[in-house]
Design a protein around this motif. Structure first.
Motif, mmCIF file in Angstrom:
data_model
loop_
_atom_site.group_PDB
_atom_site.id
_atom_site.type_symbol
_atom_site.label_atom_id
_atom_site.label_comp_id
_atom_site.label_asym_id
_atom_site.label_seq_id
_atom_site.Cartn_x
_atom_site.Cartn_y
_atom_site.Cartn_z
ATOM 1 N N ALA A 20 0.834 -1.204 0.000
ATOM 2 C CA ALA A 20 0.000 0.000 0.000
ATOM 3 C C ALA A 20 0.870 1.257 0.000
ATOM 4 O O ALA A 20 0.588 2.220 -0.721
ATOM 5 C CB ALA A 20 -0.946 -0.002 1.208
ATOM 6 N N GLY A 21 1.933 1.236 0.778
ATOM 7 C CA GLY A 21 2.832 2.386 0.826
ATOM 8 C C GLY A 21 3.578 2.600 -0.474
ATOM 9 O O GLY A 21 3.724 3.741 -0.946
ATOM 10 N N MET A 22 4.040 1.508 -1.084
ATOM 11 C CA MET A 22 4.749 1.636 -2.364
ATOM 12 C C MET A 22 3.808 2.117 -3.455
ATOM 13 O O MET A 22 4.193 2.937 -4.292
ATOM 14 C CB MET A 22 5.385 0.298 -2.766
ATOM 15 N N LEU A 23 2.580 1.624 -3.440
ATOM 16 C CA LEU A 23 1.608 2.065 -4.440
ATOM 17 C C LEU A 23 1.339 3.559 -4.279
ATOM 18 O O LEU A 23 1.311 4.312 -5.259
ATOM 19 C CB LEU A 23 0.320 1.256 -4.297
ATOM 20 N N LEU A 77 -3.275 2.254 -11.086
ATOM 21 C CA LEU A 77 -2.827 2.131 -9.701
ATOM 22 C C LEU A 77 -3.973 2.407 -8.734
ATOM 23 O O LEU A 77 -4.103 1.719 -7.712
ATOM 24 C CB LEU A 77 -1.641 3.067 -9.430
ATOM 25 N N THR A 78 -4.805 3.371 -9.051
ATOM 26 C CA THR A 78 -5.962 3.663 -8.207
ATOM 27 C C THR A 78 -6.890 2.454 -8.156
ATOM 28 O O THR A 78 -7.346 2.054 -7.077
ATOM 29 C CB THR A 78 -6.720 4.903 -8.724
ATOM 30 N N GLU A 79 -7.174 1.877 -9.310
ATOM 31 C CA GLU A 79 -8.045 0.700 -9.351
ATOM 32 C C GLU A 79 -7.451 -0.459 -8.553
ATOM 33 O O GLU A 79 -8.167 -1.151 -7.834
ATOM 34 C CB GLU A 79 -8.300 0.287 -10.799
ATOM 35 N N LEU A 80 -6.142 -0.658 -8.662
ATOM 36 C CA LEU A 80 -5.471 -1.724 -7.916
ATOM 37 C C LEU A 80 -5.525 -1.439 -6.417
ATOM 38 O O LEU A 80 -5.750 -2.351 -5.616
ATOM 39 C CB LEU A 80 -4.018 -1.863 -8.406
ATOM 40 N N ILE A 93 -5.090 -3.802 -2.973
ATOM 41 C CA ILE A 93 -3.986 -3.460 -2.075
ATOM 42 C C ILE A 93 -4.464 -2.829 -0.770
ATOM 43 O O ILE A 93 -4.086 -3.283 0.313
ATOM 44 C CB ILE A 93 -2.970 -2.525 -2.785
ATOM 45 N N ASN A 94 -5.291 -1.792 -0.850
ATOM 46 C CA ASN A 94 -5.759 -1.147 0.377
ATOM 47 C C ASN A 94 -6.668 -2.065 1.185
ATOM 48 O O ASN A 94 -6.665 -2.016 2.411
ATOM 49 C CB ASN A 94 -6.472 0.168 0.057
ATOM 50 N N VAL A 95 -7.417 -2.913 0.496
ATOM 51 C CA VAL A 95 -8.281 -3.880 1.185
ATOM 52 C C VAL A 95 -7.425 -4.839 2.002
ATOM 53 O O VAL A 95 -7.679 -5.071 3.185
ATOM 54 C CB VAL A 95 -9.155 -4.652 0.166
ATOM 55 N N GLU A 96 -6.391 -5.376 1.372
ATOM 56 C CA GLU A 96 -5.500 -6.322 2.053
ATOM 57 C C GLU A 96 -4.733 -5.652 3.193
ATOM 58 O O GLU A 96 -4.565 -6.233 4.255
ATOM 59 C CB GLU A 96 -4.525 -6.951 1.058
ATOM 60 N N ALA A 97 -4.267 -4.425 2.952
ATOM 61 C CA ALA A 97 -3.549 -3.703 4.010
ATOM 62 C C ALA A 97 -4.481 -3.431 5.188
ATOM 63 O O ALA A 97 -4.077 -3.542 6.348
ATOM 64 C CB ALA A 97 -2.958 -2.410 3.463
#
Length: 180
Positions: free
Chosen positions: A97-100, A147-150, A155-159
């Protein structure tokens, strides 16, 4: 910088430096990514960035200048921030999430630069440079959108799930009851 063409050249050198720095950092980020989709997005952007560098080199040729970068403190700071995230994040999904987020900060910087350069190229009558800058600008916007869609879909869901898991494993302080 007393003229728009000098400012254009200076900004072109700035973004050239930035693209070269991005080419150095994206492979590290791809290797550190836990998500295969995020790693793939970084790898895809490496290829796009190589094409963007080639376009910039064409523009340097058009204006009769050698392709040479000028140190860009903004991109250096964004790269340093990404490096800190890769080093300090303990949870894989939080790191992703941070790298994205760091990658999107870079995309926003690039969108700003390429939009400005395209407008200036038009004003300066550099009609052959405009479509090259516009093509890169559209690639950067599309990368930001992907990246927003991902981020939203994975990514944000998993984080967030990782954060919830960590919270449930921590002992909780007893609630204080207010005296009546």
């Amino acid at each position: 910088m007393e003229t728009l063409d000098k400012l254009f050249e200076d900004t072109l050198r700035d973004i050239y430096y930035a693209e070269k720095a991005i080419l150095k950092n994206l492979p590290k980020m791809a290797r550190k990514a836990n998500s295969t989709e995020l790693a793939s997005a970084f790898e895809t952007h490496i290829e796009e960035t190589e094409g963007q560098v080639e376009r910039l080199e064409q523009i340097f040729e058009m204006i009769g200048k050698s392709p040479r970068g000028k140190r860009c403190p903004a991109i250096d700071g964004l790269a340093e921030e990404a490096g800190e995230i890769m080093q300090e994040a303990k949870d894989d999904m939080v790191r992703d999430a941070g790298m994205l987020a760091a990658a999107q900060a870079v995309e926003h910087y690039e969108i700003s630069r390429y939009g400005t350069l395209a407008a200036w190229a038009e004003k300066l009558g550099l009609s052959d440079a405009v479509p090259l800058l516009q093509a890169t600008l559209e690639e950067e916007k599309l990368t930001d959108q992907k990246l927003t869609e991902l981020a939203v879909s994975e990514i944000n869901v998993e984080a967030g799930n990782a954060a919830e898991k960590n919270e449930t494993n921590k002992p909780r302080a007893p609630k204080k009851v207010a005296a009546k």
